[in-house]
Design a protein around this motif. Structure first.
Motif, PDB file in Angstrom:
ATOM      1  N   VAL A 189       7.614   4.744  14.153  1.00 56.48           N
ATOM      2  CA  VAL A 189       6.786   4.920  12.904  1.00 56.48           C
ATOM      3  C   VAL A 189       7.361   6.184  12.501  1.00 56.48           C
ATOM      4  CG1 VAL A 189       5.535   4.975  11.009  1.00 56.48           C
ATOM      5  CG2 VAL A 189       5.606   2.881  13.202  1.00 56.48           C
ATOM      6  N   ASP A 207       7.431   6.720   6.487  1.00 55.65           N
ATOM      7  CA  ASP A 207       7.503   4.824   6.969  1.00 55.65           C
ATOM      8  C   ASP A 207       5.657   4.774   6.806  1.00 55.65           C
ATOM      9  OD1 ASP A 207       9.743   4.247   7.354  1.00 55.65           O
ATOM     10  OD2 ASP A 207       9.041   4.769   9.557  1.00 55.65           O
ATOM     11  N   ARG A 208       4.850   6.192   7.309  1.00 50.66           N
ATOM     12  CA  ARG A 208       3.512   5.667   7.060  1.00 50.66           C
ATOM     13  C   ARG A 208       2.852   6.154   5.675  1.00 50.66           C
ATOM     14  NH1 ARG A 208       3.416   8.737  11.866  1.00 50.66           N
ATOM     15  NH2 ARG A 208       3.431   7.692  14.052  1.00 50.66           N
ATOM     16  N   LEU A 235       3.125  -3.213   9.406  1.00 49.34           N
ATOM     17  CA  LEU A 235       2.552  -1.341   9.117  1.00 49.34           C
ATOM     18  C   LEU A 235       1.477  -1.086   8.623  1.00 49.34           C
ATOM     19  CD1 LEU A 235       2.605   1.601  10.756  1.00 49.34           C
ATOM     20  CD2 LEU A 235       4.089   2.242   8.790  1.00 49.34           C
ATOM     21  N   ASP A 283       7.029   9.780   9.412  1.00 52.97           N
ATOM     22  CA  ASP A 283       5.926  10.053   8.703  1.00 52.97           C
ATOM     23  C   ASP A 283       5.905   9.445   7.164  1.00 52.97           C
ATOM     24  OD1 ASP A 283       4.166  11.610  10.005  1.00 52.97           O
ATOM     25  OD2 ASP A 283       5.371  13.526   9.467  1.00 52.97           O
ATOM     26  N   ASP A 318      -3.378   1.911   7.511  1.00 54.13           N
ATOM     27  CA  ASP A 318      -3.840   2.944   8.409  1.00 54.13           C
ATOM     28  C   ASP A 318      -3.506   3.507   9.171  1.00 54.13           C
ATOM     29  OD1 ASP A 318      -4.558   0.446   9.487  1.00 54.13           O
ATOM     30  OD2 ASP A 318      -6.118   1.067  10.433  1.00 54.13           O
ATOM     31  N   GLY A 319      -2.097   3.393   9.366  1.00 56.57           N
ATOM     32  CA  GLY A 319      -1.022   3.469   9.999  1.00 56.57           C
ATOM     33  C   GLY A 319      -0.933   2.845  11.506  1.00 56.57           C
TER      34      GLY A 319
END
Length: 434
Positions: free
Chosen positions: A87, A91-92, A69, A89, A72-73
């Protein structure tokens, strides 16, 4: 049915024990497996991070999916042919910050997965590693299935063994029950109960045998009492009937003296019958055992009884005591014993001779100045309706000393009879210390 109930109890106990053991074991092992899964995810994530930094190819595991990941996502799948992992939030945020970790559980196509997101210190972003729980769930299901199978087999074996063993244990009880039913149905008290053996069943059987022996003795005593009573009642009843028939046939033709003599005979025989019936009732009903136990001073009891006989007969009756002891007894029953002994002493000794009562601790003896007791009669005088040859002409039923024997025996005491060296008879009893 007792056998079925005991088997059911044994099986229920085994099932409960197995369930408790299984639940305890499962709860103990489950955290260990979960910790091992978490450790595997963490180790796999560290391995992926090391391989990415080294630029080496990533070895594929069939139960795991890995992806990168980016900050930038953007998702870059590292395991070819695998669908990308969802994924969140969280995780981002980890990928953007380049630090932290997050562990979640997801379902994909009805299969559970554990997902670990771990920041990539070098190069930014984060790696996401997932492991499906299919194998773990299969092992879990197999564990439960095997446990259930083993439990069912164990319960079946225990049920069979319990049924057989309990049947063997209850066999003496069934034999005992069969014998008691036979006795109840036939009233045959001579039936022998099965061999008692040892243990609680043996004790129960021996108790039943003792009870049957007591019942046999009681029935024999009752039959003998009825036979003896019939014999003893026949004489006064014949006399009463003869006197009554004589009065009926005479119808006033008897002289006053003869009529008075017949009436006197009737009254005397009626009194004898009344006394005999009263003593028979005492023997048959065993009333002396219904009175509660109490502490009794033998010397005081003997003096009270002696005082009544002094007033009634005018005889000299002395009461002496050497170290009298308090005993535990039934006061009225014990007074009846002393009364009967005094009645015998006054009945079988000359009217102008004294009667002596002596107490030595728990031994009480009544001495008279009569003809004494023949050695052959000393044991038999306590039998019901027994009359020695030299006393057959004396009024009485032959039950007085039998009542003495029964009352003293009920107090766990002993009776005795003999002659005094100075002449006369000595009759008495000895009670256990109270």
């Amino acid at each position: 049915m007792l056998r079925a109930r005991l088997t059911a109890v044994a099986v229920a106990a085994v099932i409960a024990a197995i369930l408790v053991s299984m639940v305890t074991a499962y709860r103990s092992v489950a955290p260990l497996i979960a910790a091992e899964v978490d450790r595997g995810l963490s180790d796999r994530a560290d391995t992926v991070l090391a391989i990415l930094d080294a630029g080496a190819p990533l070895p594929v595991r069939p139960d795991m999916t890995e992806q990168l990941l980016l900050p930038d996502g953007t998702v870059q799948v590292l395991t070819p042919g695998r669908a990308p992992l969802p994924v969140t939030d969280a995780d981002r945020a980890i990928a953007a910050a380049g630090q932290g970790a997050n562990e979640t559980e997801i379902d994909i196509d009805a299969i559970g997965y554990g997902v670990l997101t771990k920041a990539r210190p070098h190069g930014g972003g984060a790696v996401m590693v997932s492991q499906n729980y299919a194998e773990i769930e299969r092992i879990d299901d197999e564990f439960l299935w095997r446990t259930a199978s083993i439990t069912a087999a164990a319960v079946a074996v225990v049920a069979v063994l319990s049924w057989l063993l309990i049947g063997r244990i209850l066999r003496p009880i069934r034999r005992l029950a069969t014998a008691t039913r036979h006795i109840t149905t036939t009233q045959d008290l001579s039936t022998l109960l099965p061999d008692p053996g040892s243990g609680e069943v043996g004790e129960l059987t021996r108790s039943f045998n003792s009870m049957l022996a007591a019942l046999r003795m009681s029935r024999a005593q009752q039959q003998r009492l009825v036979q003896d009573a019939g014999h003893e009642l026949r004489t006064p009843l014949t006399s009463v009937r003869g006197s009554a028939e004589l009065l009926q046939r005479a119808r006033g033709r008897l002289s006053p003296d003869d009529e008075a003599q017949v009436l006197t005979t009737l009254v005397q025989e009626a009194k004898a019958l009344d006394a005999l019936v009263g003593e028979l009732v005492d023997l048959a009903t065993d009333q002396h055992t219904a009175e509660p136990l109490a502490t009794v001073d033998l010397a005081d009891l003997a003096e009270d009884c002696a005082q009544r006989f002094r007033r009634r007969t005018g005889r000299t009756i002395t009461v002496t005591a050497d170290e009298p002891m308090i005993v535990t007894a039934r006061p009225q029953a014990l007074a009846r014993v002393v009364d009967n002994l005094l009645d015998n002493a006054t009945k079988y000794s000359p009217a102008d001779t004294p009667v002596a009562v002596h107490i030595d601790r728990t031994r009480l003896v009544v001495r008279d100045r009569g003809p004494g007791i023949d050695p052959a009669d000393r044991e038999a005088i306590f039998d019901r309706f027994y009359r020695a040859d030299r006393t057959r002409s004396t009024p009485g039923s032959g039950l007085g000393l039998a009542i003495v024997h029964d009352i003293i025996a009920a107090h766990d005491g002993t009776v005795f009879a003999g002659d005094h060296p100075g002449g006369g008879a000595e009759v008495g009893f000895r009670l256990p210390p109270g």
